[in-house]
Write an enzyme that holds these catalytic residues in place. Structure first.
Site, mmCIF file in Angstrom:
data_model
loop_
_atom_site.group_PDB
_atom_site.id
_atom_site.type_symbol
_atom_site.label_atom_id
_atom_site.label_comp_id
_atom_site.label_asym_id
_atom_site.label_seq_id
_atom_site.Cartn_x
_atom_site.Cartn_y
_atom_site.Cartn_z
ATOM 1 N N HIS A 61 29.070 22.031 37.515
ATOM 2 C CA HIS A 61 28.882 23.302 36.834
ATOM 3 C C HIS A 61 29.766 23.437 35.595
ATOM 4 C CE1 HIS A 61 27.956 24.611 41.191
ATOM 5 N NE2 HIS A 61 26.857 24.184 40.603
ATOM 6 N N LYS A 70 39.969 25.127 35.075
ATOM 7 C CA LYS A 70 40.057 25.341 36.525
ATOM 8 C C LYS A 70 41.256 24.596 37.104
ATOM 9 C CE LYS A 70 35.084 25.898 37.098
ATOM 10 N NZ LYS A 70 33.866 25.393 37.725
ATOM 11 N N TYR A 130 40.127 27.844 43.646
ATOM 12 C CA TYR A 130 40.394 27.474 42.264
ATOM 13 C C TYR A 130 40.584 28.703 41.398
ATOM 14 C CZ TYR A 130 35.227 27.710 42.105
ATOM 15 O OH TYR A 130 33.925 28.088 42.244
ATOM 16 N N ASP A 167 21.651 23.068 41.888
ATOM 17 C CA ASP A 167 22.289 21.778 41.645
ATOM 18 C C ASP A 167 21.282 20.639 41.631
ATOM 19 O OD1 ASP A 167 24.623 23.180 41.479
ATOM 20 O OD2 ASP A 167 25.379 22.571 43.435
#
Length: 181
Positions: A61, A70, A130, A167
């Protein structure tokens, strides 16, 4: 706390100091001043957590208008975490970094803005946390297909991965060059 480089210089492994005794352990997962002293001056605006079963592959992503840096860590279990450089014009464009992250070792991975991110769950379950540097922007979210032959991530798969429809329908790196503009 130690920072280790990867084969893409901007993607960093962070090893926190762990203080363990018979009762368990303590560690700092984030300390703004210490991170700044190590050269990581990012401002985090949102914390996310996911829970996945064995075989789940999430990603790859990224966001186009609001790219997110991140800081990834595993609360429980083990994952194979991947960052793919999608910065057009970068010397490492299309290259990837993969690292096993686990709750045993407590290593973290810093993925700066401009990278696609995903992970594969290696353990029976994995809880992943995250911190991100920009807010989630659904209209700006895109997916680089997990098995793009040009990127050729060496996922440690144990059978077919479990994927979301989003995905499974990701775009190739070649498509990304057209989508980003």
């Amino acid at each position: 706390m130690r920072i280790l480089s990867t084969n893409i210089p901007e993607v960093l492994t962070i090893e926190p100091a762990i203080y363990a005794d018979a009762r368990g352990f303590f560690l700092e997962t984030y300390h703004e001043r210490k991170f700044a002293e190590l050269g990581l001056n990012s401002h985090f605006v949102q914390d996310n957590q996911s829970h996945s079963i064995k075989g789940v592959l999430r990603g790859l992503h990224y966001q186009i208008e609001h790219p997110q840096g991140k800081l990834v860590r595993v609360l429980q279990g083990e994952i194979f975490d991947v960052a793919v450089d999608i910065r057009i014009g970068s010397a490492t464009f299309g290259k990837w970094v993969g690292l096993l992250l686990s709750s045993r070792e407590q290593r973290m991975l810093w993925i700066p803005p401009g990278f696609a991110h995903g992970f594969y769950t290696c353990s029976e379950v994995a809880d992943v946390s995250y911190k991100v540097t920009d807010f989630y922007a659904p209209a700006a979210e895109r997916t680089l297909v997990w098995n793009d032959p040009e990127v050729d991530v060496a996922w440690p798969l144990n059978g077919e991965p479990i994927l979301s429809d989003k995905d499974r329908a990701g775009h190739s790196l070649r498509d990304l060059l057209q989508i980003k503009h």
